[in-house]
Design a protein around this motif. Structure first.
Motif, PDB file in Angstrom:
ATOM      1  N   TYR A  70       0.823  -1.217   0.000  1.00 34.56           N
ATOM      2  CA  TYR A  70       0.000   0.000   0.000  1.00 34.56           C
ATOM      3  C   TYR A  70       0.862   1.274   0.000  1.00 34.56           C
ATOM      4  CZ  TYR A  70      -3.241   3.449   2.074  1.00 34.56           C
ATOM      5  OH  TYR A  70      -3.982   4.569   2.363  1.00 34.56           O
ATOM      6  N   ILE A  71       1.636   1.478   1.048  1.00 32.14           N
ATOM      7  CA  ILE A  71       2.391   2.734   1.152  1.00 32.14           C
ATOM      8  C   ILE A  71       3.577   2.710   0.177  1.00 32.14           C
ATOM      9  CG2 ILE A  71       3.633   4.261   2.743  1.00 32.14           C
ATOM     10  CD1 ILE A  71       1.962   2.851   5.023  1.00 32.14           C
TER      11      ILE A  71
ATOM     12  N   ASP B 239      10.130  -7.260  -3.116  1.00 27.26           N
ATOM     13  CA  ASP B 239       8.926  -7.631  -2.357  1.00 27.26           C
ATOM     14  C   ASP B 239       8.640  -9.109  -2.594  1.00 27.26           C
ATOM     15  OD1 ASP B 239       6.059  -7.844  -1.594  1.00 27.26           O
ATOM     16  OD2 ASP B 239       6.091  -5.656  -1.569  1.00 27.26           O
ATOM     17  N   ASN B 240       8.228  -9.820  -1.542  1.00 23.41           N
ATOM     18  CA  ASN B 240       7.905 -11.248  -1.723  1.00 23.41           C
ATOM     19  C   ASN B 240       6.436 -11.465  -2.078  1.00 23.41           C
ATOM     20  OD1 ASN B 240       6.549 -10.868   0.661  1.00 23.41           O
ATOM     21  ND2 ASN B 240       7.716 -12.355   1.864  1.00 23.41           N
TER      22      ASN B 240
ATOM     23  N   SER C 165       3.854 -11.270  -0.363  1.00 24.91           N
ATOM     24  CA  SER C 165       3.043 -11.972   0.634  1.00 24.91           C
ATOM     25  C   SER C 165       1.771 -11.190   0.954  1.00 24.91           C
ATOM     26  CB  SER C 165       3.843 -12.205   1.918  1.00 24.91           C
ATOM     27  OG  SER C 165       4.280 -10.973   2.458  1.00 24.91           O
ATOM     28  N   ASN C 166       1.794  -9.883   0.741  1.00 22.06           N
ATOM     29  CA  ASN C 166       0.578  -9.095   0.990  1.00 22.06           C
ATOM     30  C   ASN C 166       0.428  -8.025  -0.085  1.00 22.06           C
ATOM     31  OD1 ASN C 166      -1.754  -8.486   2.491  1.00 22.06           O
ATOM     32  ND2 ASN C 166      -0.729  -6.734   3.443  1.00 22.06           N
ATOM     33  N   ALA C 167       0.698  -8.393  -1.318  1.00 22.81           N
ATOM     34  CA  ALA C 167       0.626  -7.392  -2.392  1.00 22.81           C
ATOM     35  C   ALA C 167       0.463  -8.099  -3.722  1.00 22.81           C
ATOM     36  CB  ALA C 167       1.903  -6.550  -2.407  1.00 22.81           C
TER      37      ALA C 167
ATOM     38  N   ASP D 247      12.480 -12.399  -0.794  1.00 21.78           N
ATOM     39  CA  ASP D 247      12.233 -12.161   0.630  1.00 21.78           C
ATOM     40  C   ASP D 247      13.407 -11.407   1.249  1.00 21.78           C
ATOM     41  OD1 ASP D 247      11.979 -12.827   3.590  1.00 21.78           O
ATOM     42  OD2 ASP D 247      10.206 -13.841   2.776  1.00 21.78           O
ATOM     43  N   ILE D 248      13.100 -10.457   2.136  1.00 24.39           N
ATOM     44  CA  ILE D 248      14.199  -9.701   2.759  1.00 24.39           C
ATOM     45  C   ILE D 248      15.042 -10.579   3.690  1.00 24.39           C
ATOM     46  CG2 ILE D 248      13.234  -7.367   2.607  1.00 24.39           C
ATOM     47  CD1 ILE D 248      12.309  -7.697   5.547  1.00 24.39           C
TER      48      ILE D 248
ATOM     49  N   PHE E  70       9.894  -0.755   3.835  1.00 22.30           N
ATOM     50  CA  PHE E  70       8.482  -0.925   4.161  1.00 22.30           C
ATOM     51  C   PHE E  70       8.144  -2.363   4.547  1.00 22.30           C
ATOM     52  CE2 PHE E  70       8.468   2.415   0.820  1.00 22.30           C
ATOM     53  CZ  PHE E  70       7.809   3.424   1.485  1.00 22.30           C
TER      54      PHE E  70
ATOM     55  N   LYS F 141       1.865  -6.531   9.274  1.00 22.01           N
ATOM     56  CA  LYS F 141       1.338  -5.338   9.966  1.00 22.01           C
ATOM     57  C   LYS F 141      -0.021  -5.524  10.645  1.00 22.01           C
ATOM     58  CE  LYS F 141      -1.123  -3.450   6.032  1.00 22.01           C
ATOM     59  NZ  LYS F 141      -1.616  -2.290   5.348  1.00 22.01           N
TER      60      LYS F 141
ATOM     61  N   ASN G  38       9.791 -12.077  10.815  1.00 21.42           N
ATOM     62  CA  ASN G  38       9.696 -11.316   9.569  1.00 21.42           C
ATOM     63  C   ASN G  38      10.154  -9.865   9.766  1.00 21.42           C
ATOM     64  OD1 ASN G  38       8.565 -11.793   6.759  1.00 21.42           O
ATOM     65  ND2 ASN G  38       7.639  -9.847   7.291  1.00 21.42           N
TER      66      ASN G  38
ATOM     67  N   TYR H 127       3.310  -6.810  17.121  1.00 31.00           N
ATOM     68  CA  TYR H 127       3.568  -5.919  15.976  1.00 31.00           C
ATOM     69  C   TYR H 127       4.244  -4.634  16.468  1.00 31.00           C
ATOM     70  CZ  TYR H 127       2.796  -2.255  12.564  1.00 31.00           C
ATOM     71  OH  TYR H 127       2.993  -1.183  11.724  1.00 31.00           O
TER      72      TYR H 127
ATOM     73  N   LYS I 254       8.239  -3.022  16.004  1.00 35.07           N
ATOM     74  CA  LYS I 254       8.628  -1.691  15.487  1.00 35.07           C
ATOM     75  C   LYS I 254       9.596  -1.002  16.460  1.00 35.07           C
ATOM     76  CE  LYS I 254       6.410  -1.608  11.657  1.00 35.07           C
ATOM     77  NZ  LYS I 254       7.127  -1.610  10.393  1.00 35.07           N
TER      78      LYS I 254
HETATM   79  N1  LIG Z   1      -0.721   0.965   6.943  1.00 35.82           N
HETATM   80  C1  LIG Z   1      -0.588   1.384   8.185  1.00 35.82           C
HETATM   81  O1  LIG Z   1      -1.588   1.689   8.855  1.00 35.82           O
HETATM   82  C2  LIG Z   1       0.771   1.525   8.811  1.00 35.82           C
HETATM   83  C3  LIG Z   1       0.934   2.316   9.967  1.00 35.82           C
HETATM   84  C4  LIG Z   1       2.197   2.436  10.537  1.00 35.82           C
HETATM   85  C5  LIG Z   1       3.285   1.740   9.996  1.00 35.82           C
HETATM   86  N2  LIG Z   1       3.103   0.975   8.892  1.00 35.82           N
HETATM   87  C6  LIG Z   1       4.247   0.218   8.353  1.00 35.82           C
HETATM   88  O2  LIG Z   1       4.498   0.643   7.030  1.00 35.82           O
HETATM   89  C7  LIG Z   1       5.001  -0.433   6.246  1.00 35.82           C
HETATM   90  C8  LIG Z   1       4.181  -0.563   4.985  1.00 35.82           C
HETATM   91  O3  LIG Z   1       2.820  -0.759   5.341  1.00 35.82           O
HETATM   92  P1  LIG Z   1       1.678  -1.018   4.273  1.00 35.82           P
HETATM   93  O4  LIG Z   1       0.414  -0.528   4.870  1.00 35.82           O
HETATM   94  O5  LIG Z   1       2.106  -0.534   2.946  1.00 35.82           O
HETATM   95  O6  LIG Z   1       1.639  -2.608   4.306  1.00 35.82           O
HETATM   96  P2  LIG Z   1       1.550  -3.658   3.110  1.00 35.82           P
HETATM   97  O7  LIG Z   1       1.295  -4.997   3.717  1.00 35.82           O
HETATM   98  O8  LIG Z   1       0.618  -3.178   2.061  1.00 35.82           O
HETATM   99  O9  LIG Z   1       3.038  -3.611   2.523  1.00 35.82           O
HETATM  100  C9  LIG Z   1       4.078  -4.367   3.079  1.00 35.82           C
HETATM  101  C10 LIG Z   1       4.760  -5.078   1.928  1.00 35.82           C
HETATM  102  O10 LIG Z   1       5.848  -5.859   2.402  1.00 35.82           O
HETATM  103  C11 LIG Z   1       5.864  -7.092   1.714  1.00 35.82           C
HETATM  104  N3  LIG Z   1       6.579  -8.032   2.594  1.00 35.82           N
HETATM  105  C12 LIG Z   1       6.198  -8.469   3.825  1.00 35.82           C
HETATM  106  N4  LIG Z   1       7.138  -9.300   4.318  1.00 35.82           N
HETATM  107  C13 LIG Z   1       8.138  -9.361   3.402  1.00 35.82           C
HETATM  108  C14 LIG Z   1       9.388 -10.051   3.343  1.00 35.82           C
HETATM  109  N5  LIG Z   1       9.773 -10.857   4.334  1.00 35.82           N
HETATM  110  N6  LIG Z   1      10.167  -9.887   2.261  1.00 35.82           N
HETATM  111  C15 LIG Z   1       9.776  -9.090   1.234  1.00 35.82           C
HETATM  112  N7  LIG Z   1       8.599  -8.412   1.228  1.00 35.82           N
HETATM  113  C16 LIG Z   1       7.795  -8.550   2.305  1.00 35.82           C
HETATM  114  C17 LIG Z   1       4.407  -7.424   1.456  1.00 35.82           C
HETATM  115  O11 LIG Z   1       4.217  -8.313   0.373  1.00 35.82           O
HETATM  116  C18 LIG Z   1       3.831  -6.036   1.176  1.00 35.82           C
HETATM  117  O12 LIG Z   1       3.907  -5.725  -0.193  1.00 35.82           O
HETATM  118  C19 LIG Z   1       4.962  -1.656   7.142  1.00 35.82           C
HETATM  119  O13 LIG Z   1       6.237  -1.852   7.706  1.00 35.82           O
HETATM  120  C20 LIG Z   1       3.979  -1.266   8.225  1.00 35.82           C
HETATM  121  O14 LIG Z   1       4.219  -1.928   9.438  1.00 35.82           O
HETATM  122  C21 LIG Z   1       1.883   0.857   8.281  1.00 35.82           C
END
Ligand SMILES: NC(=O)c1ccc[n+]([C@@H]2O[C@H](COP(=O)([O-])OP(=O)(O)OC[C@H]3O[C@@H](n4cnc5c(N)ncnc54)[C@H](O)[C@@H]3O)[C@@H](O)[C@H]2O)c1
Length: 339
Positions: free
Chosen positions: A11-12, A31-32, A34-36, A58-59, A80, A84, A99, A149, A153
């Motif tokens: 997302y972000i 990006d792996n 896993s959520n995208a 994967d990271i 990122f 989450k 993770n 979670y 952080k």
């Molecule tokens: N959305 C929120 O409300 C929010 C608030 C505060 C902090 N954050 C932090 O911001 C970051 C991005 O959030 P988001 O909302 O875009 O989440 P998101 O889940 O949409 O994006 C996270 C991405 O990381 C990838 N990913 C997860 N584990 C991985 C791994 N081991 N290797 C490679 N890729 C991996 C997922 O596939 C996903 O594309 C996260 O770290 C989250 O904790 C988000």
């Protein structure tokens, strides 16, 4: 300048990739999935008319990550990637620590080996101690997060400070996000959570489109003006622009810098629902249910430090957030579809 975005398909990350491409940076997304979905990045390329490099990996694969950093002559990393979902983290603490914390250790090792020492990290307002004293400045005490979670952080923040103390040539930005919401104003990219959304906006918009029957409002007996929780909603495009400014500011300036990224205004859940209804013209049926364990009554930012240091502040309003979230949801009722 070449930026590698771990988790950049999410997302972000996808919104930040768009902002960076528009500003002329080269972007490598790692990006792996896993959520995208890969589709988010195809749309980013279409919207910007530019191409990016995508690496599905994967990271925690340190060697693969080091190779990516070296092969693409990466200058800086925006981190990122992570899990989450707060509720899920209490059920699967080890997966979250592995993770998020393990993944960050792997990233820092790969960066050290590749000689890349500029890092922007996605932290969260959840690291702050519960307080009645709003707004929260960066000097507010951090707490004992109520879920794995949040703990992950805070642990990562500590690790990054220790790393920079040991290797003073690192430049590290810790960005504490408040409540990211909304979407790019094209409606082409947005938030596409799996299952029942944890965050208010995707939940509200999925109710409005008929994917979910009604919104659950967790608690109406908080000591707030209408009894529902008060949060600081920040438009995801303002947030994405904050990353660009932070990365620019720390480049060649070793140290650890912490910035709140929030709008600086609190809105209750019911305020947000009413704003969504007004902007979308849709009704959002809701019911009040029990409080969620660990949720705070109120939380909003003092974003002054980011304004002073980065010349950054939120330019988009709560109504902009709602209009853009609704445009994304109504144009993409099923999100991206996973592919
Ligand atoms: N959305 C929120 O409300 C929010 C608030 C505060 C902090 N954050 C932090 O911001 C970051 C991005 O959030 P988001 O909302 O875009 O989440 P998101 O889940 O949409 O994006 C996270 C991405 O990381 C990838 N990913 C997860 N584990 C991985 C791994 N081991 N290797 C490679 N890729 C991996 C997922 O596939 C996903 O594309 C996260 O770290 C989250 O904790 C988000």
């Amino acid at each position: 300048m070449v930026m590698l975005l771990t988790g950049g398909a999410g997302y972000i990350g996808s919104h930040t990739a768009l902002v960076l491409l528009e500003a002329g940076y080269e972007v490598v997304v790692y990006d792996n999935l896993s959520n995208a979905s890969r589709e988010s990045l195809r749309r980013v390329e279409r919207l910007t008319g530019r191409t990016l490099t995508f690496i599905e990996a994967d990271i925690r694969d340190t060697a693969r990550l080091q190779k990516a950093l070296t092969d693409h002559a990466v200058d800086a990393v925006i981190h990122f990637a992570g899990l989450k979902a707060v509720g899920e983290s209490t059920e699967k603490p080890l997966a979250y620590y592995e993770n998020n914390v393990g993944g960050t250790l792997s990233l820092c090792e790969a960066m050290t080996a590749a000689g890349v020492h500029t890092l922007v990290f996605s932290s969260s307002a959840t690291v702050y101690a519960a307080s009645d004293d709003m707004p929260l400045a960066e000097t507010a005490p951090t707490g004992r997060p109520t879920n794995p979670y949040g703990s992950s952080k805070l642990m990562i923040e500590w690790i990054l400070r220790d790393l920079q103390a040991a290797q003073p040539d690192w430049s590290i930005a810790i960005l504490r996000y408040f409540n990211p919401a909304g979407a790019h104003d094209s409606g082409e990219i947005g938030e596409d959570p799996n299952g029942i959304p944890n965050n208010l906006l995707p939940y509200v918009s999925q109710v409005a489109i008929g994917r979910l029957p009604q919104l659950s409002v967790y608690g109406s007996d908080y000591p707030t003006p209408d009894g529902t929780g008060v949060r600081d909603y920040i438009h995801v495009m303002d947030l994405a622009e904050g990353h660009l400014k932070a990365a620019d500011a720390i480049w060649g300036q070793p140290g650890v810098y912490t910035w709140n990224l929030g709008a600086g205004t609190g809105h209750s859940v019911l305020d947000a629902v009413r704003a969504f209804e007004r902007v979308s013209g849709r009704e959002v049926p809701y019911r009040i249910v029990d409080r969620r364990p660990g949720d705070l009554a109120q939380c909003w930012a003092n974003p002054q430090k980011a304004e002073t240091d980065l010349n950054w502040r939120c330019r988009r309003s709560l109504d902009d957030i709602m209009a853009d979230a609704w445009r994304w949801q109504s144009q993409n009722p099923e999100g991206y579809g996973r592919d």
